[in-house]
Motif scaffolding. Structure first.
Motif, mmCIF file in Angstrom:
data_model
loop_
_atom_site.group_PDB
_atom_site.id
_atom_site.type_symbol
_atom_site.label_atom_id
_atom_site.label_comp_id
_atom_site.label_asym_id
_atom_site.label_seq_id
_atom_site.Cartn_x
_atom_site.Cartn_y
_atom_site.Cartn_z
ATOM 1 N N ARG A 37 36.473 17.936 74.338
ATOM 2 C CA ARG A 37 36.091 19.349 74.192
ATOM 3 C C ARG A 37 37.299 20.256 73.997
ATOM 4 N N CYS A 38 38.327 20.084 74.848
ATOM 5 C CA CYS A 38 39.489 20.977 74.736
ATOM 6 C C CYS A 38 40.709 20.290 74.132
ATOM 7 N N CYS A 64 48.457 18.394 84.106
ATOM 8 C CA CYS A 64 47.030 18.495 84.430
ATOM 9 C C CYS A 64 46.765 18.391 85.927
ATOM 10 N N CYS A 94 40.427 14.873 76.416
ATOM 11 C CA CYS A 94 39.144 15.552 76.546
ATOM 12 C C CYS A 94 38.639 15.863 75.141
ATOM 13 N N ALA A 121 33.067 12.845 78.311
ATOM 14 C CA ALA A 121 33.852 13.785 77.513
ATOM 15 C C ALA A 121 35.209 13.194 77.100
ATOM 16 N N THR A 161 44.902 13.582 79.098
ATOM 17 C CA THR A 161 44.857 13.467 80.560
ATOM 18 C C THR A 161 45.617 12.253 81.077
ATOM 19 N N SER A 204 42.810 17.758 86.071
ATOM 20 C CA SER A 204 41.718 18.211 85.204
ATOM 21 C C SER A 204 42.265 18.641 83.856
ATOM 22 N N CYS A 205 41.396 18.565 82.855
ATOM 23 C CA CYS A 205 41.748 19.040 81.524
ATOM 24 C C CYS A 205 41.685 20.574 81.524
ATOM 25 N N HIS A 206 41.952 21.184 80.405
ATOM 26 C CA HIS A 206 41.986 22.641 80.322
ATOM 27 C C HIS A 206 40.619 23.283 80.527
ATOM 28 N N CYS A 207 39.575 22.682 79.940
ATOM 29 C CA CYS A 207 38.240 23.292 80.036
ATOM 30 C C CYS A 207 37.487 22.882 81.302
ATOM 31 N N GLY A 208 38.005 21.901 82.042
ATOM 32 C CA GLY A 208 37.371 21.472 83.285
ATOM 33 C C GLY A 208 36.290 20.425 83.115
ATOM 34 N N ALA A 209 36.057 19.974 81.883
ATOM 35 C CA ALA A 209 35.027 18.958 81.661
ATOM 36 C C ALA A 209 35.427 17.620 82.276
#
Length: 125
Positions: free
Chosen positions: A77-78, A99, A75, A59, A82, A9-14
């Motif tokens: 967003r963050c 990740c 990602c 995302a 990935t 997963s990425c840092h923000c979880g998106a």
């Protein structure tokens, strides 16, 4: 411990991916090309069929440069990298070991560095 089916997963979880890793982290390495040097990620290898997007395909942002063959995904967003489809091995994805949920890439010893600065595809015939 790396699981056969492991979440990334990425840092923000998106963005959440599921990787098929029956042999664990295969061929962990760093690369010294212009993009890898800046992201400084330890990257593992998996066949194209070894990654499934579970969440956040919308995302993901694609970044390509130079020959525009490799496909680097981040990602939106963050900003976390990935995975990418390789230029040298288009039948593989490289993925960001950092990740992988529950895995510390700093515990992997003796990670070799690939010479991406002098990539064979960049050589003039």
């Amino acid at each position: 411990m790396v699981q056969t089916r492991h979440r990334l997963s990425c840092h923000c979880g998106a963005v959440v991916l599921e990787l098929h890793l029956p042999d664990g982290i295969v061929d962990p390495r760093r690369c010294n090309c212009s993009i890898c040097r800046r992201k400084s990620a330890v990257v593992g290898s998996v066949p194209l069929a070894g990654i499934r997007i579970v969440q956040g395909e919308d995302a993901l942002t694609l970044y390509q440069f130079n020959t525009r063959v490799a496909k680097h995904y981040f990602c939106s967003r963050c900003g976390i990298y990935t995975h990418h489809q390789r230029r040298s091995r288009p039948d593989q994805y490289g993925y960001n070991v950092g990740c992988l949920e529950g895995i510390d890439p700093f515990l992997i010893e003796n990670v070799p560095v690939s010479n991406g600065v002098h990539h064979p595809a960049d050589r003039k015939p």
